[in-house]
Write a protein that holds these residues in place. Sequence first.
Motif, PDB file in Angstrom:
ATOM      1  N   CYS A  11       0.395   5.768   1.412  1.00 16.19           N
ATOM      2  CA  CYS A  11       0.518   5.178   0.067  1.00 16.19           C
ATOM      3  C   CYS A  11      -0.832   5.007  -0.655  1.00 16.19           C
ATOM      4  O   CYS A  11      -0.871   4.499  -1.766  1.00 16.19           O
ATOM      5  N   GLU A  31       1.078  -2.648   3.289  1.00 14.69           N
ATOM      6  CA  GLU A  31       1.885  -2.401   2.085  1.00 14.69           C
ATOM      7  C   GLU A  31       3.183  -1.655   2.412  1.00 14.69           C
ATOM      8  O   GLU A  31       4.266  -2.132   2.144  1.00 14.69           O
ATOM      9  N   CYS A  32       3.024  -0.448   2.975  1.00 18.50           N
ATOM     10  CA  CYS A  32       4.207   0.397   3.207  1.00 18.50           C
ATOM     11  C   CYS A  32       4.727   0.323   4.640  1.00 18.50           C
ATOM     12  O   CYS A  32       5.771   0.900   4.960  1.00 18.50           O
TER      13      CYS A  32
END
Length: 96
Positions: A11, A31-32
């Motif tokens: 990402c 985050e991902c």
Amino acid sequence: MPTYEYQCDACNHKFEEFQSISADPLTKCPECKKKKLRRLFSTGGGLLFKGSGFYITDYRSDSYKKSAEKGTKSSESSKPAKSDSKGSSGSSSSSS
């Protein structure tokens, strides 16, 4: 403890992490949540000196400081005699 910079290849999320030198590098992106994280090479931070200053004389022993004060006092007493002799020779050379 150093700060390491990471980037996720999935990402492109970039972040810094404060961790121990002996700690294993992070692998999971916050985050991902994919395991595509890699640690980047960075220039690192510079040294920051905070305060009024750092001098070599800050860490001298007391005996050294006392002997330095004695040397300063003896040179101060001889300074006026030297400056007077320079002043009188300087005035005679300027009048010639």
